[in-house]
Design an enzyme around this catalytic site. Sequence first.
Site, short mmCIF file in Angstrom:
data_model
loop_
_atom_site.label_atom_id
_atom_site.label_comp_id
_atom_site.label_asym_id
_atom_site.label_seq_id
_atom_site.Cartn_x
_atom_site.Cartn_y
_atom_site.Cartn_z
NE ARG A 72 4.43 -3.09 -0.82
CZ ARG A 72 3.47 -2.21 -0.04
NH1 ARG A 72 1.98 -2.61 -0.32
NH2 ARG A 72 4.27 -2.61 0.97
CE LYS A 103 4.92 1.62 1.73
NZ LYS A 103 3.17 2.15 1.08
CD GLU A 125 -2.79 3.55 -4.63
OE1 GLU A 125 -1.98 3.66 -3.45
OE2 GLU A 125 -1.61 3.04 -5.60
#
Length: 384
Positions: free
Chosen positions: A129, A231, A267
Amino acid sequence: MIQRTLNFQSLRKFLLQPGYYLSSSKIGAYNGYTSQPSPLPIPSDEEEYANVDWDSLGFGLMPTDFMYVTKCDAGQSFGDGQMNRYGNIELSPSAGVLNYGQGLFEGTKAYRKENGKLLLFRPEENAIRMKIGAERMCMIPPSIDQFVDALKRTVVANKRWVPPPGKGSLYLRPLLIGSGPVLGLAPAPEYTFLIYASPVRNYFKEGSAPLNLYVEEDFDRASRRGTGSVKTISNYAPVLMAQNRAKSRGFSDVLYLDSDRKKNLEEVSSCNIFIAKGKRISTPAINGTILSGITRKSVIEIATDLGYQVEERVVAVEELTEADEVFCTGTAVGVAPVGSITYRNTRVDYKTGSGSICEELCKTILGIQTGSIEDKKGWIVEFD
């Protein structure tokens, strides 16, 4: 596959040699980056645990002994990092991360087994990620092997801060930042990869009690074709206003909707969302605005193995009124039950506690993470 084998005692003896963590040549007197010695006392090699009230752990920063640091210039690759004493860092005022937010972070946890072995949960997924995020943010990532090895070294160096079994975990925060100086908008000329750690337990102040969420319509977490799926550090500070407003009204956190139509679930501020109706579990599909959570991915696999029908799809906000259960997933929160959600002044309550799907999934994934349930998927990295 990570080849390096680490021995806790030998590494700690090396790290604690007189002058090791104070030597600028060992720390690395980097251009624009230096590590300052921590005021923490030097740990004894015989200490099994740090002096911590493990029963009172929350999710706050508790500095440990060491942090991992390495850096490289643009166009190069990261070399072997080193364990420095935990402390403040110094950056140029024109560092890319400070001026243009060129930075990424990850989060994972280390657990201690009854036999003293240490466990990491799917660390290669965090590495992948970060690699994807680095491409999006025009940064240089560490390799997958280096990322996982750095996590292991950080845990070993801070082993006395890994809580006893059943008392929490050692939270690990890998950071990739543009540490080189820039003035005009451009990728930084150098990058720093570091990892620090802190022992933690429950993320929310409610502990393991059900959360009460508020559906946010005035603010967006992410927009299409933006950076919501990676992220990056710049995704998180913008949620603080909505989150603080919700908390001032007595809610635990905010549930965001899609930015285009305000019709579909996305989310929570820092975790993914699931709804359950009967044996069917649904979660918003990854669409470019939603972070691909590692706990989310794992819960989907576990729920499928347990016989649930799991769907990754568009989830309309109106479906909240029909759901039996709602729960959140994330590294920090684990699998957290949602007791209620308020949308346009209407509150809907959900099943929680004994016999719930959330409880079953939480116990299963935590059992795998802590070694009390056999890992049949090869998710666990175990080391001394």
